[in-house]
Scaffold this motif. Structure first.
Motif, PDB file in Angstrom:
ATOM      1  N   ASP A  70      17.684 -25.477  21.233  1.00  0.00           N
ATOM      2  CA  ASP A  70      16.963 -26.741  21.257  1.00  0.00           C
ATOM      3  C   ASP A  70      16.523 -27.080  22.673  1.00  0.00           C
ATOM      4  O   ASP A  70      15.391 -27.533  22.899  1.00  0.00           O
ATOM      5  N   ARG A  71      17.420 -26.858  23.607  1.00  0.00           N
ATOM      6  CA  ARG A  71      17.126 -27.192  25.011  1.00  0.00           C
ATOM      7  C   ARG A  71      15.950 -26.365  25.521  1.00  0.00           C
ATOM      8  O   ARG A  71      15.014 -26.888  26.130  1.00  0.00           O
ATOM      9  N   ARG A  72      15.997 -25.061  25.279  1.00  0.00           N
ATOM     10  CA  ARG A  72      14.918 -24.193  25.757  1.00  0.00           C
ATOM     11  C   ARG A  72      13.579 -24.580  25.114  1.00  0.00           C
ATOM     12  O   ARG A  72      12.554 -24.650  25.800  1.00  0.00           O
ATOM     13  N   ARG A  73      13.604 -24.864  23.827  1.00  0.00           N
ATOM     14  CA  ARG A  73      12.370 -25.187  23.128  1.00  0.00           C
ATOM     15  C   ARG A  73      11.788 -26.517  23.597  1.00  0.00           C
ATOM     16  O   ARG A  73      10.589 -26.625  23.888  1.00  0.00           O
ATOM     17  N   THR A  74      12.622 -27.552  23.691  1.00  0.00           N
ATOM     18  CA  THR A  74      12.114 -28.872  24.050  1.00  0.00           C
ATOM     19  C   THR A  74      11.720 -28.954  25.523  1.00  0.00           C
ATOM     20  O   THR A  74      10.737 -29.625  25.863  1.00  0.00           O
ATOM     21  N   VAL A  75      12.471 -28.279  26.399  1.00  0.00           N
ATOM     22  CA  VAL A  75      12.052 -28.235  27.800  1.00  0.00           C
ATOM     23  C   VAL A  75      10.718 -27.500  27.918  1.00  0.00           C
ATOM     24  O   VAL A  75       9.820 -27.928  28.660  1.00  0.00           O
ATOM     25  N   GLY A  76      10.570 -26.413  27.168  1.00  0.00           N
ATOM     26  CA  GLY A  76       9.304 -25.682  27.191  1.00  0.00           C
ATOM     27  C   GLY A  76       8.141 -26.538  26.737  1.00  0.00           C
ATOM     28  O   GLY A  76       7.057 -26.502  27.332  1.00  0.00           O
ATOM     29  N   ARG A  77       8.369 -27.339  25.707  1.00  0.00           N
ATOM     30  CA  ARG A  77       7.301 -28.213  25.215  1.00  0.00           C
ATOM     31  C   ARG A  77       6.992 -29.303  26.231  1.00  0.00           C
ATOM     32  O   ARG A  77       5.817 -29.674  26.417  1.00  0.00           O
ATOM     33  N   TRP A  78       8.033 -29.853  26.879  1.00  0.00           N
ATOM     34  CA  TRP A  78       7.790 -30.866  27.907  1.00  0.00           C
ATOM     35  C   TRP A  78       6.963 -30.272  29.048  1.00  0.00           C
ATOM     36  O   TRP A  78       6.017 -30.914  29.532  1.00  0.00           O
ATOM     37  N   LEU A  79       7.292 -29.058  29.465  1.00  0.00           N
ATOM     38  CA  LEU A  79       6.552 -28.415  30.556  1.00  0.00           C
ATOM     39  C   LEU A  79       5.106 -28.136  30.145  1.00  0.00           C
ATOM     40  O   LEU A  79       4.192 -28.257  30.965  1.00  0.00           O
ATOM     41  N   THR A  80       4.900 -27.771  28.875  1.00  0.00           N
ATOM     42  CA  THR A  80       3.534 -27.583  28.386  1.00  0.00           C
ATOM     43  C   THR A  80       2.759 -28.890  28.469  1.00  0.00           C
ATOM     44  O   THR A  80       1.606 -28.923  28.923  1.00  0.00           O
ATOM     45  N   MET A  81       3.393 -29.986  28.045  1.00  0.00           N
ATOM     46  CA  MET A  81       2.756 -31.296  28.130  1.00  0.00           C
ATOM     47  C   MET A  81       2.437 -31.659  29.576  1.00  0.00           C
ATOM     48  O   MET A  81       1.314 -32.093  29.894  1.00  0.00           O
ATOM     49  N   ALA A  82       3.413 -31.484  30.469  1.00  0.00           N
ATOM     50  CA  ALA A  82       3.242 -31.873  31.867  1.00  0.00           C
ATOM     51  C   ALA A  82       2.201 -31.018  32.577  1.00  0.00           C
ATOM     52  O   ALA A  82       1.597 -31.467  33.559  1.00  0.00           O
ATOM     53  N   GLY A  83       1.981 -29.802  32.084  1.00  0.00           N
ATOM     54  CA  GLY A  83       0.975 -28.936  32.681  1.00  0.00           C
ATOM     55  C   GLY A  83      -0.369 -28.996  31.994  1.00  0.00           C
ATOM     56  O   GLY A  83      -1.287 -28.252  32.343  1.00  0.00           O
ATOM     57  N   GLY A  84      -0.500 -29.892  31.021  1.00  0.00           N
ATOM     58  CA  GLY A  84      -1.712 -29.966  30.209  1.00  0.00           C
ATOM     59  C   GLY A  84      -2.746 -30.920  30.756  1.00  0.00           C
ATOM     60  O   GLY A  84      -2.580 -31.518  31.833  1.00  0.00           O
ATOM     61  N   PRO A  85      -3.828 -31.109  29.996  1.00  0.00           N
ATOM     62  CA  PRO A  85      -4.986 -31.862  30.500  1.00  0.00           C
ATOM     63  C   PRO A  85      -4.831 -33.372  30.498  1.00  0.00           C
ATOM     64  O   PRO A  85      -5.710 -34.073  30.998  1.00  0.00           O
ATOM     65  N   PHE A  86      -3.726 -33.896  29.955  1.00  0.00           N
ATOM     66  CA  PHE A  86      -3.585 -35.347  29.813  1.00  0.00           C
ATOM     67  C   PHE A  86      -2.561 -35.951  30.778  1.00  0.00           C
ATOM     68  O   PHE A  86      -2.559 -37.157  30.989  1.00  0.00           O
ATOM     69  N   TYR A  87      -1.699 -35.122  31.340  1.00  0.00           N
ATOM     70  CA  TYR A  87      -0.521 -35.667  32.022  1.00  0.00           C
ATOM     71  C   TYR A  87      -0.829 -36.259  33.396  1.00  0.00           C
ATOM     72  O   TYR A  87       0.007 -36.962  33.958  1.00  0.00           O
ATOM     73  N   ALA A  88      -2.015 -36.033  33.916  1.00  0.00           N
ATOM     74  CA  ALA A  88      -2.373 -36.668  35.194  1.00  0.00           C
ATOM     75  C   ALA A  88      -2.347 -38.179  35.086  1.00  0.00           C
ATOM     76  O   ALA A  88      -2.183 -38.882  36.097  1.00  0.00           O
ATOM     77  N   ASP A  89      -2.480 -38.706  33.861  1.00  0.00           N
ATOM     78  CA  ASP A  89      -2.476 -40.149  33.630  1.00  0.00           C
ATOM     79  C   ASP A  89      -1.150 -40.624  33.041  1.00  0.00           C
ATOM     80  O   ASP A  89      -1.110 -41.655  32.357  1.00  0.00           O
ATOM     81  N   ALA A  90      -0.074 -39.891  33.293  1.00  0.00           N
ATOM     82  CA  ALA A  90       1.211 -40.215  32.659  1.00  0.00           C
ATOM     83  C   ALA A  90       2.361 -40.099  33.646  1.00  0.00           C
ATOM     84  O   ALA A  90       2.246 -39.466  34.702  1.00  0.00           O
ATOM     85  N   ARG A  91       3.458 -40.736  33.255  1.00  0.00           N
ATOM     86  CA  ARG A  91       4.734 -40.564  33.963  1.00  0.00           C
ATOM     87  C   ARG A  91       5.851 -40.567  32.932  1.00  0.00           C
ATOM     88  O   ARG A  91       5.813 -41.344  31.966  1.00  0.00           O
ATOM     89  N   CYS A  92       6.844 -39.718  33.153  1.00  0.00           N
ATOM     90  CA  CYS A  92       8.076 -39.769  32.367  1.00  0.00           C
ATOM     91  C   CYS A  92       9.174 -40.343  33.251  1.00  0.00           C
ATOM     92  O   CYS A  92       9.388 -39.871  34.375  1.00  0.00           O
ATOM     93  N   LEU A  93       9.850 -41.360  32.753  1.00  0.00           N
ATOM     94  CA  LEU A  93      10.860 -42.087  33.517  1.00  0.00           C
ATOM     95  C   LEU A  93      12.226 -41.925  32.876  1.00  0.00           C
ATOM     96  O   LEU A  93      12.349 -41.844  31.655  1.00  0.00           O
ATOM     97  N   ALA A  94      13.254 -41.922  33.720  1.00  0.00           N
ATOM     98  CA  ALA A  94      14.640 -41.927  33.242  1.00  0.00           C
ATOM     99  C   ALA A  94      15.410 -42.991  34.007  1.00  0.00           C
ATOM    100  O   ALA A  94      15.202 -43.187  35.212  1.00  0.00           O
TER     101      ALA A  94
END
Length: 295
Positions: free
Chosen positions: A178-202
């Motif tokens: 689960d960790r490998r899959r979800t981290v991979g998906r997060w990295l895909t999102m963060a490297g994609g065409p929309f993330y320049a207008d986003a932030r993930c906060l913790a």
């Protein structure tokens, strides 16, 4: 010219998103937002493009839909076309025809603000589904400090963010796979065409444990931003951390130039409703999706 239903290529995503940004404005409906596409983009740019439906006339994008699964489409309509009779009727035909846009065995449409389309679908034996409540908070004034340490998550800390999000929404054990899959998906999102207008906060508590997370998405300066998703780790609920991360999310959107922050939750989710209200968000009238009824 007739209205054409189209699926964009990856190269056509950018102009489609630019149009979607222009359709966001204070006082308007919380319809499909660029952040919804951004969150979906964890599946990759190709899959995101394949999930988008565009209605065009003479090359102009009149409306966009995001297939959030085979039986749910989330719509946004250009403000100047929202009451257009021809577009509403074409919508109704395309959405009502099993298999043309939505799965033959089930169909739900999120059409906030598209009142004429709603009327036409109800006439076609569609039904109102579960109600949702939209929350807004203006950002002209500074947002008070949330009282917790807030970190903007970068790629090397993706695992921290996805672990809390998994706990908040899944609750099941977080396996290595689960960790490998979800981290991979997060990295895909963060490297994609929309993330320049986003932030993930913790948000972190006094023991420096990550207790809550949120993602925020801008539609550009002076336009409403979106908070999606927000969650609190199951082991840390009941301490006000949901309110804290929501305040931090609103502050981040203000820093990004957003005019307001918006979020929509199921009205039956009393915990989320209370959290957004406690963070200074004001509810609007309930809205309901539309579900294709039995013939």
């Amino acid at each position: 010219m007739s209205i054409i239903l189209s699926i964009p290529s990856v190269d056509e995503l950018s102009p489609a998103v630019d149009a979607l940004k222009r359709w966001q404005y204070d006082g308007g409906p919380l319809h499909l937002h660029p952040g919804d596409l951004g969150w979906h983009s964890s599946r990759g740019a190709e899959a995101t493009a394949a999930a988008i439906r565009m209605w065009l006339r003479d090359g102009e994008v009149l409306a966009l839909g995001l297939l959030d699964g085979p039986d749910l489409v989330r719509l946004a309509v250009a403000p100047e076309w929202r009451d257009d009779e021809a577009l509403a009727r074409q919508f109704a035909v395309d959405l009502d025809a099993p298999g043309r846009v939505l799965d033959p065995d089930g169909a739900t449409v999120e059409a906030r603000g598209a009142e004429r389309l709603t009327q036409l679908l109800l006439e076609r034996v569609w039904e109102r589904d579960e109600p949702w409540t939209t929350f807004h908070r203006g950002l002209s004034d500074p947002v008070k400090d949330c009282g917790l340490r807030i970190e903007t998550i970068e790629s090397d800390r993706a695992e921290v963010w996805v672990a809390v999000n998994w706990s908040a929404f899944r609750g099941s054990p977080f396996s290595d796979a689960d960790r490998r899959r979800t981290v991979g998906r997060w990295l895909t999102m963060a490297g994609g065409p929309f993330y320049a207008d986003a932030r993930c906060l913790a948000a972190f508590d006094q023991n420096d444990d990550a207790v809550a997370v949120a993602a925020v998405w801008s539609a550009g300066p002076g336009r409403p931003g979106l908070l999606e998703p927000m969650g609190v780790h199951r082991s840390h609920r009941g301490h006000g951390y949901g309110t804290a991360i929501t305040l931090a999310a609103a502050a981040a959107l203000r820093d990004m130039g957003a005019s307001s922050a918006s979020v929509c939750v199921q009205s039956s989710n009393v915990g989320a409703v209370a959290t957004y209200a406690s963070a200074g968000f004001t509810p609007s009238d309930e809205v309901a999706d539309l579900r294709r009824g039995s013939r």
